[in-house]
Structure formats: structure tokens, C-alpha cells
Design an enzyme around this catalytic site. Structure first.
Site, mmCIF file in Angstrom:
data_model
loop_
_atom_site.group_PDB
_atom_site.id
_atom_site.type_symbol
_atom_site.label_atom_id
_atom_site.label_comp_id
_atom_site.label_asym_id
_atom_site.label_seq_id
_atom_site.Cartn_x
_atom_site.Cartn_y
_atom_site.Cartn_z
ATOM 1 N N LEU A 1 76.371 -30.596 -9.217
ATOM 2 C CA LEU A 1 75.237 -30.655 -8.302
ATOM 3 C C LEU A 1 75.578 -30.143 -6.909
ATOM 4 O O LEU A 1 74.820 -29.350 -6.336
ATOM 5 C CB LEU A 1 74.693 -32.083 -8.217
ATOM 6 C CG LEU A 1 73.478 -32.275 -7.308
ATOM 7 C CD1 LEU A 1 72.323 -31.373 -7.717
ATOM 8 C CD2 LEU A 1 73.044 -33.733 -7.289
ATOM 9 N N ASP B 1 70.267 -43.222 -13.684
ATOM 10 C CA ASP B 1 69.469 -44.077 -14.569
ATOM 11 C C ASP B 1 70.264 -45.307 -15.011
ATOM 12 O O ASP B 1 69.692 -46.314 -15.429
ATOM 13 C CB ASP B 1 69.034 -43.282 -15.809
ATOM 14 C CG ASP B 1 70.221 -42.708 -16.592
ATOM 15 O OD1 ASP B 1 71.006 -41.966 -15.979
ATOM 16 O OD2 ASP B 1 70.358 -42.982 -17.795
ATOM 17 N N TYR C 1 80.216 -48.165 -14.376
ATOM 18 C CA TYR C 1 79.717 -46.999 -13.637
ATOM 19 C C TYR C 1 78.363 -47.316 -12.998
ATOM 20 O O TYR C 1 78.155 -47.094 -11.795
ATOM 21 C CB TYR C 1 79.610 -45.793 -14.576
ATOM 22 C CG TYR C 1 78.842 -44.631 -13.987
ATOM 23 C CD1 TYR C 1 79.377 -43.869 -12.950
ATOM 24 C CD2 TYR C 1 77.573 -44.293 -14.464
ATOM 25 C CE1 TYR C 1 78.669 -42.813 -12.401
ATOM 26 C CE2 TYR C 1 76.862 -43.235 -13.925
ATOM 27 C CZ TYR C 1 77.412 -42.492 -12.889
ATOM 28 O OH TYR C 1 76.699 -41.454 -12.343
ATOM 29 N N TRP D 1 71.633 -37.409 -17.349
ATOM 30 C CA TRP D 1 71.996 -36.369 -18.324
ATOM 31 C C TRP D 1 72.165 -34.993 -17.647
ATOM 32 O O TRP D 1 71.511 -34.020 -17.994
ATOM 33 C CB TRP D 1 70.942 -36.292 -19.425
ATOM 34 C CG TRP D 1 70.713 -37.556 -20.180
ATOM 35 C CD1 TRP D 1 71.073 -38.825 -19.820
ATOM 36 C CD2 TRP D 1 70.038 -37.690 -21.446
ATOM 37 N NE1 TRP D 1 70.672 -39.737 -20.778
ATOM 38 C CE2 TRP D 1 70.032 -39.066 -21.785
ATOM 39 C CE3 TRP D 1 69.442 -36.782 -22.312
ATOM 40 C CZ2 TRP D 1 69.460 -39.555 -22.953
ATOM 41 C CZ3 TRP D 1 68.860 -37.256 -23.480
ATOM 42 C CH2 TRP D 1 68.871 -38.636 -23.797
#
Length: 282
Positions: free
Chosen positions: A12, A102, A125, A150
Site C-alpha cells: 500500500l 477487518d 494481529y 485481503w
């Protein structure tokens, strides 16, 4: 506007830097070589030397299974490191975008989680990422918490690259089919984050590509996009045990994006097609 991006060595952070440069925005990228986010003084020194108007915090410990053993390291990066950055942002009155997950939710049921829903992580996590969220909320007013899932991007390893590699040598694969969510293409997400950071529409958001699928559905789409004839056997989570518990329901509502005037990300299948083409051409 000056924007600092952490974790530029990851999927990212790499795409966020590309997007900022595309828009001609003054930006500075950092990774572990530049400063250690778990070291408050080093974090403070680096950020204050640049004096950004905003920090997009992409750096994270993301080895989900390994985190069950490396609890202290995972917490140091995801919770304490995030708190260090938030403290400096408060000190210099900078905005902060924190990338979350999420995994902060329990992952049960079949409903779509809303940004303000109750959290209850099912693994280490997720716990440490939630601790990072809480630090940001406690310290700052000018923050965006963006939960994704994901993830796949060109600069790093991910599920798609793994499937493409396996698909060249195997004619049949077994993939979990009872975990449902939405993939997130970092090139698409980066567009949203750069748009978001220029606003003052603070709060918690969910941002993934549109549509939902299981990991098995995801794999099938990858093989179709790559022109690989691989049979995908749909199996349960119990048939593929992992050290860390995975949420079975990672559905997240993106209605808040629209309510606040942001564009939703493209459909996940479209994203997979574009990404696979890029990987195969590269």
C-alpha cells in the site's frame, strides 16, 4: 500540502506514494531504514524534520500466524508504533490516516459490519491493530481510520501472486470457501486515500473493492484471469487449520464512503483482472 507516508516498502505505501506524486503533492516516503516507529524519539525526529500536514500510516506487522508467537513485536509495531506517530501528529497538528483491518471484528454471522460496530478481534494481529485504532482515537481529532481486507498490490507478496505461482505447476488446489469478504487492490485504495487526506471528513471508514467472495471464489477468478486451467476444491476452515483464527465473516459496509462524498472502489473482479494482467506483463 505535505504528506508523509510510512511503510513505502510494502504494497500500500508503495502505491500511495505513486498516487501522491501523480497529483504533484509534496510527499516523503519512509520505511524501517529511515526510522523505527517503535522508537518514539526517532519517530519524532524524522517527522519533525519534514513537518508534514498529514501522515498516511501504512507501516504494520502483518504476519498474522507468526503474530501468535511474536506477540510483543507485533504489539510494538501495530499498537505502540502507531501511538508514537499519533503523538507526533498531535504535537505538530497534522492529520493522520491509519490503515486498519477487518480483523478488529469477531468475524461471525453474515451481516456487513458498519464502521461503528462493536469490535472483538479473534487473533493477536487483530488485537494489536485495534489497539492502534484506540490510540489514534484517544490522541487525535484530525484522524481517518480506514479498515481494509485481503490486500494485494504490485510491490510485495500476496494471495494472487501465490495462486499464480501454484497455478503454473498444479492442476488442482484446495482453497477455503467458508471465509467471506472483499479483496482490496492497493492501486485503487491509494486513489481514495489521496482524495481523503485533502479533506476534513474525519472518522472511521471501510474501504475495499466492491462485491464479496470467498477465498475459493477469489482463487477461481485469478485462474480465469490468468488463463490457467486449475480446479479449485472448496474446503472448510477446519480442513485448513492455521495458527491464528481467521474471521469467517469479513463483510464490511462501505455506505459511509458514499455518505461523505467519496467514491467507492471498483468491483473486486475488475481489480483482479487489471492486476493479473499487470503481473503477467511485468
Amino acid at each position: 500540502m505535505k504528506v508523509l507516508v510510512t511503510g513505502i516498502g510494502g504494497q500500500l505505501g508503495y502505491d500511495v506514494m505513486k498516487e501522491l506524486k501523480k497529483h504533484g503533492i509534496d510527499c516523503c516516503g519512509a520505511d524501517r531504514a529511515e526510522f523505527d516507529i517503535t522508537d518514539f524519539q526517532a519517530t519524532k525526529n524524522f517527522i519533525k524534520a519534514y513537518m508534514p500536514d498529514a501522515v498516511i500510516h501504512c507501516s504494520a506487522y502483518t504476519a498474522v500466524d507468526k503474530a501468535e508467537e511474536e506477540i510483543e513485536l507485533c504489539r510494538a509495531v501495530n499498537a505502540e508504533g502507531t501511538e508514537n506517530i499519533a503523538k507526533v501528529c498531535k504535537d505538530i497538528d497534522a492529520k493522520m490516516i491509519y490503515i486498519s483491518t477487518d480483523y478488529v471484528f469477531p468475524g461471525t454471522g453474515e451481516h456487513f459490519y458498519e464502521p461503528e460496530d462493536s469490535t472483538a478481534p479473534c487473533n493477536v494481529y487483530g488485537e494489536t491493530k485495534l489497539e492502534g485504532e484506540l490510540a489514534v482515537k484517544r490522541l487525535l481529532e484530525k484522524y481517518f481510520i480506514v479498515r481494509i481486507s485481503w490486500v494485494f498490490g504490485i510491490n510485495g507478496n500476496n494471495f494472487i501472486k501465490t495462486m499464480l505461482k501454484l497455478g503454473t505447476s498444479r492442476k488442482e488446489l484446495s482453497v477455503v470457501a467458508d471465509q467471506v469478504g472483499s479483496p482490496t487492490y492497493t492501486a485503487d485504495l491509494a486513489i481514495l486515500l489521496v482524495d481523503m487526506v485533502s479533506t476534513e471528513k474525519y472518522g472511521i471508514y471501510h474501504a475495499t473493492n466492491e462485491g464479496i467472495c470467498s477465498w475459493a471464489d477469489f482463487a477461481e477468478k485469478i485462474f480465469v484471469a490468468a488463463g490457467l486451467a486449475v480446479k479449485v476444491n472448496h474446503i472448510t476452515s477446519e480442513e485448513y487449520p492455521t495458527k491464528a483464527t481467521r474471521p469467517k465473516n469479513s463483510r464490511m459496509s462501505k455506505n459511509k464512503l458514499v455518505e461523505k462524498g467519496f467514491n467507492r472502489l471498483p468491483n473486486w473482479e475488475d481489480a483482479v483482472e487489471r492486476y493479473v494482467k499487470l503481473v503477467l506483463e511485468g
